[in-house]
Design an enzyme around this catalytic site. Structure first.
Site, PDB file in Angstrom:
ATOM      1  N   LYS A  38       2.841  -3.440  -1.065  1.00 12.87           N
ATOM      2  CA  LYS A  38       4.118  -2.947  -1.592  1.00 12.87           C
ATOM      3  C   LYS A  38       4.928  -4.087  -2.241  1.00 12.87           C
ATOM      4  O   LYS A  38       4.577  -5.248  -2.111  1.00 12.87           O
ATOM      5  CB  LYS A  38       4.906  -2.251  -0.472  1.00 12.87           C
ATOM      6  CG  LYS A  38       4.151  -1.044   0.115  1.00 12.87           C
ATOM      7  CD  LYS A  38       4.091   0.152  -0.820  1.00 12.87           C
ATOM      8  CE  LYS A  38       2.998   1.153  -0.534  1.00 12.87           C
ATOM      9  NZ  LYS A  38       3.147   1.971   0.652  1.00 12.87           N
ATOM     10  N   ASN A  39       6.010  -3.743  -2.905  1.00 11.11           N
ATOM     11  CA  ASN A  39       6.772  -4.746  -3.683  1.00 11.11           C
ATOM     12  C   ASN A  39       7.294  -5.893  -2.818  1.00 11.11           C
ATOM     13  O   ASN A  39       7.446  -7.008  -3.302  1.00 11.11           O
ATOM     14  CB  ASN A  39       7.940  -4.086  -4.410  1.00 11.11           C
ATOM     15  CG  ASN A  39       7.487  -3.305  -5.628  1.00 11.11           C
ATOM     16  OD1 ASN A  39       6.311  -2.919  -5.707  1.00 11.11           O
ATOM     17  ND2 ASN A  39       8.377  -3.075  -6.576  1.00 11.11           N
TER      18      ASN A  39
END
Ligand SMILES: *Cc1c(COP(=O)(O)O)cnc(C)c1O
Length: 382
Positions: free
Chosen positions: A183-184
């Site tokens: 994820k980011n």
């Protein structure tokens, strides 16, 4: 065989190593001061009153739905174009997930289709900011107000997304983030719930730690007490300090990481049409800003002599990793049995799902890596 450009590689630098080492040396291996610091920094980053750190977004979703009062007999509207966790957590509460087709352009849950799916049993709306695209929270908020529903957003892709100028993490009952490795912002595994509701926040903290009375985590410190009361049935969903340490370092470099994602997306955008691929949609100013968690392209109809599945294999043979987000919920055997859904039920989702693939997009990707991806795509077409 190792890939030349894998689908994802995490960005872990000296700051992450220093934070984790500090946490290991502190004596706190489970939830302690780093978790508290990460919660505070995250709440400030988003602008929310409360941030509750948990072990995953799956845990965050489960808690947020329970906190919203969702349970047996209720229905929760969500999208079929999501990871199984979104739907599983609804089932975990005892409620029934009701799938609603996506907007064919944005691939986020369509508010008009959601309005048509509301019944007297509907209790909550659970939109996903797909790929980091801002879901139309304004329309969902109107529906929630009109029908007395809870609005919880799955922001697993959406740290860095803003909806109509408002950062994701605000403006709904609760927002659920993921810090899964890809994820980011990554902590290995981890998640966060943000909310502005004081009572809900207190309840979620208890639910995340066995239903124990507040600040039970302090019971091993000098200012804590060995006494606690179990006040309700809870879960074991806390984050650990080494994970929070990673999160603190990642949050400090978050802006730079997002700028890199945006730059890479811009270069991809320029190249897609000539490659027979449809670039992902760009939100307009009213819709908000994109977090570019995923770069999801679609094969132009008639543009390729073979289909998506073969393209994935051809790219892999050339050393390029890709992924598919997602095999829709209604294509899995479990949900077909459990919910009575089948392929074809959600035509916009089905049409996208058969022709989409996600290209590598992560801050650690170099310009050369991206050039290799584009060259491989060209070679596949030749
Ligand atoms: C990754 C993801 C989740 C689950 O996140 P975890 O932190 O791995 O539990 C939920 N929803 C969506 C849309 C996701 O992409």
């Amino acid at each position: 065989m190792s890939l030349k450009v894998p689908f994802h590689l995490p960005l872990v630098g000296e700051d992450e190593k220093r934070e984790v080492l500090e946490s290991l040396e502190s004596g706190w291996l489970t939830a302690g001061p780093k978790v508290k610091a990460f919660e505070a920094a995250f709440a400030e980053h988003v602008g929310a009153r409360h941030a509750i750190a948990v072990s995953s977004c799956t845990a965050a979703l489960h808690l947020a739905l329970l906190g919203a009062g969702v349970g047996p007999g209720d229905e929760v509207l969500t999208t079929p174009l999501t990871f199984c966790a979104t739907v599983n957590t609804i089932l975990e509460t005892g409620a029934r997930p009701v799938l609603v087709d996506v907007d064919p352009r944005t691939l986020c849950m369509d508010p008009e289709a959601a309005a048509r799916a509301i019944t007297p049993r509907t209790r909550a709306l659970l939109p996903v900011h797909y790929a980091g695209y801002p879901a139309p929270l304004g329309a969902f908020r109107d529906l929630a107000t009109k029908h007395g529903l809870a609005l919880v957003d799955d922001a697993a892709h959406a740290l860095g997304t803003a909806v109509a100028g408002v950062p994701v993490g605000l403006g709904t009952l609760a927002t659920c983030f993921s810090f899964y490795a890809t994820k980011n912002l990554a902590t290995g595994d981890g998640g966060m719930v943000t909310t502005d509701d004081d009572e809900l926040a207190a309840r979620l903290r208890k639910l995340a730690l066995h239903g124990m009375s507040r600040d039970a985590w302090k019971r091993f410190t000098a200012d804590g007490s060995w006494r606690y009361d179990v006040e309700m049935l809870g879960y074991k969903y806390n984050m650990t300090d080494p994970a929070a340490a990673l999160g603190l370092a990642q949050l400090r470099r978050f802006q730079a990481m997002q700028e890199r994602r945006l730059a890479l997306a811009g270069v991809y955008d320029e190249a897609m049409e000539a490659l027979g691929l449809v670039a992902p949609p760009r939100p307009d100013v009213e819709e908000g800003t994109h977090a570019w968690h995923l770069y999801v392209v679609r094969l132009v109809a008639g543009g390729w002599s073979f289909g998506r599945d073969r393209l994935i294999e051809e790219l892999k043979a050339r050393g390029i990793g890709t992924s598919v987000h997602y095999i829709p919920i209604h294509h899995h055997s479990f949900y077909q049995r459990e919910l009575g859904v089948r392929p074809g039920d959600f035509p916009h989702c089905d049409a996208a799902a058969d022709t989409m693939l996600s290209l590598p997009l992560y801050p650690r990707m170099s310009d050369d890596d991206q050039r290799l991806v584009l060259e491989a795509l060209e070679a596949c077409r030749a």
